[in-house]
Design a protein around this motif. Structure first.
Motif, short mmCIF file in Angstrom:
data_model
loop_
_atom_site.label_atom_id
_atom_site.label_comp_id
_atom_site.label_asym_id
_atom_site.label_seq_id
_atom_site.Cartn_x
_atom_site.Cartn_y
_atom_site.Cartn_z
N ALA A 240 34.80 -10.29 -5.64
CA ALA A 240 34.68 -11.34 -6.67
C ALA A 240 33.25 -11.47 -7.16
N ASN A 241 32.28 -11.47 -6.25
CA ASN A 241 30.88 -11.59 -6.64
C ASN A 241 30.37 -10.33 -7.31
N GLY A 242 30.91 -9.18 -6.91
CA GLY A 242 30.54 -7.93 -7.57
C GLY A 242 30.96 -7.92 -9.03
N ILE A 243 32.16 -8.43 -9.30
CA ILE A 243 32.62 -8.55 -10.69
C ILE A 243 31.70 -9.48 -11.47
N ALA A 244 31.32 -10.60 -10.83
CA ALA A 244 30.43 -11.56 -11.51
C ALA A 244 29.07 -10.94 -11.83
N MET A 245 28.57 -10.08 -10.94
CA MET A 245 27.28 -9.43 -11.18
C MET A 245 27.37 -8.39 -12.29
N SER A 246 28.53 -7.80 -12.48
CA SER A 246 28.66 -6.68 -13.43
C SER A 246 28.53 -7.11 -14.87
N ARG A 398 23.88 -19.26 -11.26
CA ARG A 398 23.10 -19.85 -12.34
C ARG A 398 22.40 -21.13 -11.89
N TYR A 399 23.01 -21.87 -10.98
CA TYR A 399 22.28 -22.96 -10.33
C TYR A 399 21.03 -22.39 -9.66
N THR A 400 21.24 -21.35 -8.88
CA THR A 400 20.13 -20.73 -8.14
C THR A 400 19.06 -20.21 -9.07
N THR A 401 19.47 -19.64 -10.21
CA THR A 401 18.51 -19.10 -11.17
C THR A 401 17.58 -20.18 -11.70
N GLN A 402 18.13 -21.32 -12.11
CA GLN A 402 17.29 -22.37 -12.67
C GLN A 402 16.41 -23.01 -11.60
N ILE A 403 16.93 -23.14 -10.38
CA ILE A 403 16.10 -23.66 -9.29
C ILE A 403 14.93 -22.71 -9.04
N ALA A 404 15.19 -21.41 -9.11
CA ALA A 404 14.12 -20.43 -8.93
C ALA A 404 13.15 -20.44 -10.09
N ARG A 405 13.63 -20.67 -11.31
CA ARG A 405 12.74 -20.77 -12.47
C ARG A 405 11.74 -21.92 -12.30
N ALA A 406 12.21 -22.99 -11.66
CA ALA A 406 11.33 -24.13 -11.41
C ALA A 406 10.43 -23.91 -10.20
N PRO A 411 10.61 -17.41 -7.31
CA PRO A 411 11.04 -17.03 -8.66
C PRO A 411 11.67 -15.64 -8.74
N TRP A 412 11.60 -14.86 -7.68
CA TRP A 412 12.25 -13.55 -7.65
C TRP A 412 13.74 -13.69 -7.91
N THR A 427 22.78 -13.91 -7.56
CA THR A 427 24.17 -13.69 -7.15
C THR A 427 24.23 -13.04 -5.78
N LEU A 428 23.32 -12.10 -5.52
CA LEU A 428 23.28 -11.46 -4.21
C LEU A 428 22.97 -12.47 -3.10
N LEU A 429 22.06 -13.40 -3.37
CA LEU A 429 21.73 -14.42 -2.38
C LEU A 429 22.96 -15.24 -2.03
N VAL A 430 23.66 -15.71 -3.05
CA VAL A 430 24.87 -16.51 -2.83
C VAL A 430 25.94 -15.69 -2.12
N THR A 431 26.10 -14.43 -2.52
CA THR A 431 27.11 -13.55 -1.92
C THR A 431 26.86 -13.33 -0.45
#
Length: 605
Positions: A240-246, A398-406, A411-412, A427-431
């Motif tokens: 499921a997460n692999g599909i989301a990353m693709s 995407r939650y994780t992305t914006q938290i990392a942007r801040a 920020p990686w 996505t990998l972190l969450v997976t």
């Protein structure tokens, strides 16, 4: 006269074409200047680029300034411009704007309509509500729609990947946004792990109904609750997460096809249910009284959760001002009607006392001579869990992305992959986290950490909406601010009082009447105050009445969760606070001062 916030919105409305293109051009130019750095890089600077972490001396100096920095950041509020433009540069590349209202409708459908409707309906109809379970779903649906309204206004005006994290950061400040978003991200990861375990159990029950652990491996040396290893759950999460990353578009397309199939199965369930309906099965309609109906409503509410993950897709939506209201409000209205019809079909087809609490619809079909239909329902439930995992993966990343942007986390994790145009690192972190939890932890362990954060976020977003409408920094007169805070305190206090009376098994009507009147007066007092900001594109109607009602309902449901949920929230928040004091505070302090000048320049232009 326009408020400063209105000025920032004018920047937002131009972002749709020109600013987005300028941002992409600047990102490409910046990438060229960096020598086209590889996406899969991994250096100390990529994780901790802030000045506070340059060396041990700098870090010790930063720690010595912890209290003044904490005071600076506690109530520090972000801005629309900062969330929309300044922070997005941390991803180096923009996410692809590829979603329409049609995609959002089915992403919401795929995220929300999982296995819950097939399991919870029978359980609550049998134990609490009887045929009035249809009203339980209607009450919960209205509550969910109130939260959807609040989310939609923010998503239209701040269409970024952070969802509620960004909304709370703009209106309630960095610290509250960090604690709230950290909790909901933790719950989302644990929820994904639980869904993976449920998927495995459901498949196992189809193979052997007497042994739901047939696909798991037992390790006697491990502690109970962690000794049934589940490779199937891990595999499902990886797929499921692999599909989301693709790619977001590919995920949306697959979800759309699968959700259409589910919709057809649901239509079949409803039609067959009504064809075999007996009015005698609907009597008595309130077998456990109105109290049983409301008790069931608090439980079936979880069948509606998941739409907040779709709100995080706003940054990838082509026309947020049009697509988000249609997608979110339209889909949740449709889902509410579907849930009510399914609940009514079940209780009209089978007497509520004869409903099987573990497999309500499957057994109901068997009772009317359609045994084969139970396999159709089982496949539909598996599909629902799969699409919930896919859409949940999109939202969590995407939650994780914006938290990392801040820079609240390194920020990686904010980097967007150049080919898939999705946040692969996030996505990998969450997976990885959800897969590890799913591999070891059983469902009874995972179930004890659900729910609190979701309701808390819904409540805080409603509070943030009221703050957005009634308070603009350096514009709202001090006496109006004091009156607003007093009214808000009354609304929250009276909502807590209603929840406390209910959960103390209070049966007298006097306490409820006093608390309800107080809630009404607090909301009425706020309604008399002048609004400092009015949305230009799309806004929640009947403010402050609808947000106030949303606050009341969510606090009421929070109060029904029990002591374990409160203890879990306190422990997790304490752990997050330690990380914030040691790392997150200093990173965000450095970035805030770097971005302030840039944000001011953009607002000025």
């Amino acid at each position: 006269m326009e408020s400063p916030r209105s000025g920032s919105n004018s920047i937002e409305t131009t972002m749709g074409v020109q600013t987005e293109e300028e941002f992409e051009d600047k990102s490409q130019q910046s990438s060229s200047r960096r020598g086209r750095r590889s996406y899969w890089r991994c250096s100390k600077h990529d994780f901790f680029p802030e000045t506070s972490f340059e060396n041990i001396t700098a870090y010790k100096s930063a720690l010595s300034q912890t209290f003044p920095r904490l005071k600076n950041r506690l109530l520090a509020r972000s801005s629309d411009t900062n969330e929309l433009v300044v922070l997005q540069k941390e991803s180096e590349r923009p996410m692809r704007k590829c979603l329409t209202w049609w995609d959002l409708v089915w992403l919401s459908f795929g995220s929300v309509v999982g296995s819950g409707i097939f399991v919870i309906t029978g359980q609550e109809a049998h134990d609490n509500a009887g045929p009035s379970i249809v009203l339980s779903y209607a009450i919960s649906g209205v509550s969910a729609l109130l939260s959807v309204f609040c989310y939609t206004e923010f998503a239209v005006e701040i269409p970024v990947a952070g969802g509620s994290f960004s909304y709370l950061r703009v209106e309630l400040g960095d610290f509250i946004a960090y604690i709230a978003a950290g909790n909901i991200l933790l719950e989302a990861v644990v929820g994904a792990a639980g869904l993976g375990r449920s998927w495995s159990s459901y498949l196992a029950s189809m193979i052997n109904s007497n042994n739901p652990d047939i696909l798991r491996f037992k390790v006697d040396s491990f502690a109970d609750g962690f000794n049934l290893l589940d490779p199937v759950a891990v595999l499902v999460l990886l797929v499921a997460n692999g599909i989301a990353m693709s790619g977001t578009r590919r995920t949306s397309w697959l979800n759309w096809i699968a959700s259409i199939v589910t919709a057809l199965v649901i239509v079949f369930v409803i039609v067959v249910g009504f064809l075999h309906a007996k009015t005698s099965n609907l009597v008595p309609f309130f077998p456990m009284g109105v109290e049983g109906t409301f008790k069931a409503a608090a439980v079936v509410y979880w069948s509606y959760t998941g739409f907040d993950m779709v709100a995080t897709m706003a940054e990838e939506t082509r026309q947020p001002s049009r697509d988000i209201p249609i997608g979110l409000v339209g889909s949740m209205s449709m889902i509410t009607v579907i849930y009510c019809l399914m609940a009514l079909a079940l209780t009209a087809m089978v007497k509520y006392t004869q409903i099987d609490v573990n497999a309500a619809y499957s057994v109901a079909f068997a009772q009317i001579g359609m045994t084969w239909a139970k396999y159709l329902v089982s496949v539909c439930a598996l599909k629902g869990m799969t699409t919930s995992l896919m859409v949940g993966s999109l939202g969590q990343a995407r939650y994780t992305t914006q938290i990392a942007r801040a820079h609240m986390i390194p920020p990686w994790f904010a980097l967007v992959h150049p080919k898939t145009e999705t946040p692969v690192n996030a996505t990998l972190l969450v997976t990885i986290l959800s897969a590890i939890i799913a591999f070891f932890s059983s469902l009874d362990v995972l179930s004890s950490v659900f729910s609190f954060s979701t309701l808390l976020i819904f409540m805080l977003v409603a509070v943030a909406l009221l703050v957005r409408r009634y308070y603009v920094k350096d514009v709202t007169p001090k006496n109006h601010l004091v009156k607003f805070l007093a009214c808000l305190f009354v609304i929250i206090g009276s909502s807590i009082a209603i929840s406390a009376i209910w959960n103390s098994n209070g049966r007298g009507w006097i306490g409820y009447v006093i608390a309800a009147i107080t809630l009404f007066l607090g909301t009425f007092g706020m309604a008399l105050l002048p609004k400092q900001y009015v949305p230009k594109v799309w806004g929640v109607p009947l403010v402050p009445w609808l947000p106030s009602l949303s606050i009341g309902i969510n606090l009421f449901l929070i109060g029904s969760l029990g002591n374990v949920a409160f203890l879990r929230f306190i422990i997790c928040s304490a752990a997050m606070l330690v990380y914030y004091i040691l790392i997150g505070l200093h990173a965000t302090y450095d970035v805030a001062h770097q971005n302030q000048e840039e944000s001011n320049n953009m607002e000025g232009s």
